[in-house]
Design a protein around this motif. Structure first.
Motif, PDB file in Angstrom:
ATOM      1  N   PRO A  33       0.821  -1.206   0.000  1.00  0.00           N
ATOM      2  CA  PRO A  33       0.000   0.000   0.000  1.00  0.00           C
ATOM      3  C   PRO A  33       0.856   1.258   0.000  1.00  0.00           C
ATOM      4  CG  PRO A  33      -0.123  -1.110   2.131  1.00  0.00           C
ATOM      5  CD  PRO A  33       0.714  -1.961   1.246  1.00  0.00           C
ATOM      6  N   GLY A  34       0.331   2.286  -0.638  1.00  0.00           N
ATOM      7  CA  GLY A  34       0.983   3.594  -0.633  1.00  0.00           C
ATOM      8  C   GLY A  34       2.063   3.743  -1.686  1.00  0.00           C
ATOM      9  N   GLU A  35       2.681   4.906  -1.633  1.00  0.00           N
ATOM     10  CA  GLU A  35       3.743   5.228  -2.586  1.00  0.00           C
ATOM     11  C   GLU A  35       5.099   4.937  -1.950  1.00  0.00           C
ATOM     12  OE1 GLU A  35       5.517   9.241  -4.552  1.00  0.00           O
ATOM     13  OE2 GLU A  35       3.326   9.031  -4.531  1.00  0.00           O
ATOM     14  N   VAL A  36       5.899   4.126  -2.611  1.00  0.00           N
ATOM     15  CA  VAL A  36       7.229   3.769  -2.126  1.00  0.00           C
ATOM     16  C   VAL A  36       8.241   4.180  -3.193  1.00  0.00           C
ATOM     17  CG1 VAL A  36       8.750   1.900  -1.359  1.00  0.00           C
ATOM     18  CG2 VAL A  36       6.297   1.812  -0.827  1.00  0.00           C
ATOM     19  N   SER A  37       9.192   5.016  -2.816  1.00  0.00           N
ATOM     20  CA  SER A  37      10.244   5.420  -3.757  1.00  0.00           C
ATOM     21  C   SER A  37      11.293   4.320  -3.845  1.00  0.00           C
ATOM     22  CB  SER A  37      10.902   6.716  -3.278  1.00  0.00           C
ATOM     23  OG  SER A  37      11.667   6.461  -2.114  1.00  0.00           O
ATOM     24  N   LEU A  38      12.121   4.383  -4.876  1.00  0.00           N
ATOM     25  CA  LEU A  38      13.209   3.415  -5.005  1.00  0.00           C
ATOM     26  C   LEU A  38      14.133   3.495  -3.794  1.00  0.00           C
ATOM     27  CD1 LEU A  38      14.658   1.231  -6.655  1.00  0.00           C
ATOM     28  CD2 LEU A  38      15.963   3.087  -7.740  1.00  0.00           C
ATOM     29  N   ALA A  39      14.458   4.709  -3.352  1.00  0.00           N
ATOM     30  CA  ALA A  39      15.339   4.866  -2.191  1.00  0.00           C
ATOM     31  C   ALA A  39      14.736   4.203  -0.946  1.00  0.00           C
ATOM     32  CB  ALA A  39      15.616   6.340  -1.930  1.00  0.00           C
ATOM     33  N   ASP A  40      13.442   4.408  -0.731  1.00  0.00           N
ATOM     34  CA  ASP A  40      12.776   3.781   0.416  1.00  0.00           C
ATOM     35  C   ASP A  40      12.826   2.257   0.301  1.00  0.00           C
ATOM     36  OD1 ASP A  40      12.103   6.230   1.526  1.00  0.00           O
ATOM     37  OD2 ASP A  40      10.080   6.234   0.660  1.00  0.00           O
ATOM     38  N   TYR A  41      12.584   1.749  -0.894  1.00  0.00           N
ATOM     39  CA  TYR A  41      12.584   0.304  -1.120  1.00  0.00           C
ATOM     40  C   TYR A  41      13.974  -0.288  -0.877  1.00  0.00           C
ATOM     41  CZ  TYR A  41      12.242  -4.082  -3.825  1.00  0.00           C
ATOM     42  OH  TYR A  41      12.287  -5.387  -4.247  1.00  0.00           O
ATOM     43  N   ILE A  42      15.003   0.346  -1.414  1.00  0.00           N
ATOM     44  CA  ILE A  42      16.369  -0.157  -1.222  1.00  0.00           C
ATOM     45  C   ILE A  42      16.690  -0.244   0.272  1.00  0.00           C
ATOM     46  CG2 ILE A  42      18.823   0.368  -1.546  1.00  0.00           C
ATOM     47  CD1 ILE A  42      17.996   1.646  -4.278  1.00  0.00           C
ATOM     48  N   GLU A  43      16.376   0.813   1.000  1.00  0.00           N
ATOM     49  CA  GLU A  43      16.659   0.808   2.435  1.00  0.00           C
ATOM     50  C   GLU A  43      15.839  -0.258   3.153  1.00  0.00           C
ATOM     51  OE1 GLU A  43      16.614   3.682   6.369  1.00  0.00           O
ATOM     52  OE2 GLU A  43      16.616   4.613   4.385  1.00  0.00           O
ATOM     53  N   ARG A  44      14.550  -0.333   2.849  1.00  0.00           N
ATOM     54  CA  ARG A  44      13.695  -1.339   3.491  1.00  0.00           C
ATOM     55  C   ARG A  44      14.187  -2.748   3.196  1.00  0.00           C
ATOM     56  NH1 ARG A  44       7.596   0.734   2.125  1.00  0.00           N
ATOM     57  NH2 ARG A  44       7.112  -1.427   2.602  1.00  0.00           N
ATOM     58  N   PHE A  45      14.614  -3.001   1.967  1.00  0.00           N
ATOM     59  CA  PHE A  45      15.061  -4.331   1.555  1.00  0.00           C
ATOM     60  C   PHE A  45      16.336  -4.734   2.298  1.00  0.00           C
ATOM     61  CE2 PHE A  45      17.268  -7.362  -1.150  1.00  0.00           C
ATOM     62  CZ  PHE A  45      16.257  -8.224  -1.543  1.00  0.00           C
ATOM     63  N   ALA A 108      13.318  -2.739  -8.282  1.00  0.00           N
ATOM     64  CA  ALA A 108      12.568  -1.726  -9.030  1.00  0.00           C
ATOM     65  C   ALA A 108      11.237  -1.461  -8.341  1.00  0.00           C
ATOM     66  CB  ALA A 108      12.326  -2.187 -10.471  1.00  0.00           C
ATOM     67  N   VAL A 109      10.732  -0.263  -8.562  1.00  0.00           N
ATOM     68  CA  VAL A 109       9.407   0.112  -8.074  1.00  0.00           C
ATOM     69  C   VAL A 109       8.548   0.501  -9.266  1.00  0.00           C
ATOM     70  CG1 VAL A 109      10.152   0.844  -5.785  1.00  0.00           C
ATOM     71  CG2 VAL A 109      10.134   2.508  -7.635  1.00  0.00           C
ATOM     72  N   LYS A 110       7.286   0.122  -9.185  1.00  0.00           N
ATOM     73  CA  LYS A 110       6.327   0.503 -10.219  1.00  0.00           C
ATOM     74  C   LYS A 110       5.102   1.068  -9.512  1.00  0.00           C
ATOM     75  CE  LYS A 110       3.644  -1.047 -14.100  1.00  0.00           C
ATOM     76  NZ  LYS A 110       3.128  -2.143 -14.884  1.00  0.00           N
ATOM     77  N   PRO A 111       4.905   2.385  -9.622  1.00  0.00           N
ATOM     78  CA  PRO A 111       3.733   2.990  -8.983  1.00  0.00           C
ATOM     79  C   PRO A 111       2.439   2.469  -9.602  1.00  0.00           C
ATOM     80  CG  PRO A 111       5.326   4.663  -9.660  1.00  0.00           C
ATOM     81  CD  PRO A 111       5.750   3.369 -10.280  1.00  0.00           C
ATOM     82  N   LEU A 112       1.486   2.175  -8.754  1.00  0.00           N
ATOM     83  CA  LEU A 112       0.149   1.765  -9.163  1.00  0.00           C
ATOM     84  C   LEU A 112      -0.824   2.710  -8.474  1.00  0.00           C
ATOM     85  CD1 LEU A 112       0.589  -2.057  -8.529  1.00  0.00           C
ATOM     86  CD2 LEU A 112       0.746  -0.893 -10.730  1.00  0.00           C
TER      87      LEU A 112
END
Length: 150
Positions: A33-45, A108-112
């Motif tokens: 859910p929500g908007e996740v930037s690539l930077a946020d995803y890299i850190e979360r991962f 990668a992130v793909k906004p939906l």
């Protein structure tokens, strides 16, 4: 933990264009859910509890796999993380190559609409000579585990 699923490597992605046409590639997806930037995803991962055992092992091997190293990669302040070097990065994708292992990782992130699709993939070169096929099934399980842990 959310359930990640296997999917096709997206056409035109950094992962699809890396290496030779017959090399191994896979891709796993997770909608959050929500908007996740690539930077946020890299850190979360790379800072997730699911990745912690690997990060600790990599820290012993490479000496630079801390949470702060992951954050520097996420913010674009570092060109490497542990054994991986950044090959290419855009606003929605990052491709990291480990020359020593003949593997690459791709996020990668793909906004939906209202959500974000998180993608995680791998590349393996020299597949037939590496003996990697033996690891394919555990690799699929581990990839889904890692992605589901963000």
């Amino acid at each position: 933990m959310a359930k990640a699923t296997s999917c096709e490597v997206p056409e035109g992605s950094l992962l699809q264009g890396f290496g030779a046409p017959g090399d191994y590639r896979d891709c796993f997806a997770l909608e959050v859910p929500g908007e996740v930037s690539l930077a946020d995803y890299i850190e979360r991962f790379y800072c997730s509890p699911a990745f912690l055992p690997e990060r600790l092992a990599l820290r012993l091997i490479a000496g630079r796999a801390s949470r702060s190293d992951a954050r520097a990669l996420a913010r674009g302040e570092a060109g490497s993380f542990a054994v991986w070097e950044v090959v290419e990065r855009s606003s929605t994708e990052i491709l990291l190559h480990s020359k020593g292992t003949g593997t690459a990782s791709w996020l990668a992130v793909k906004p939906l609409e209202g959500n974000t699709r998180l993608l995680f993939g791998s590349w393996v070169g020299g597949l037939e000579s590496s003996g990697w096929r033996f690891m394919e099934r555990p690799h699929h399980w581990y990839s889904r585990w890692l992605l589901g842990g963000v």
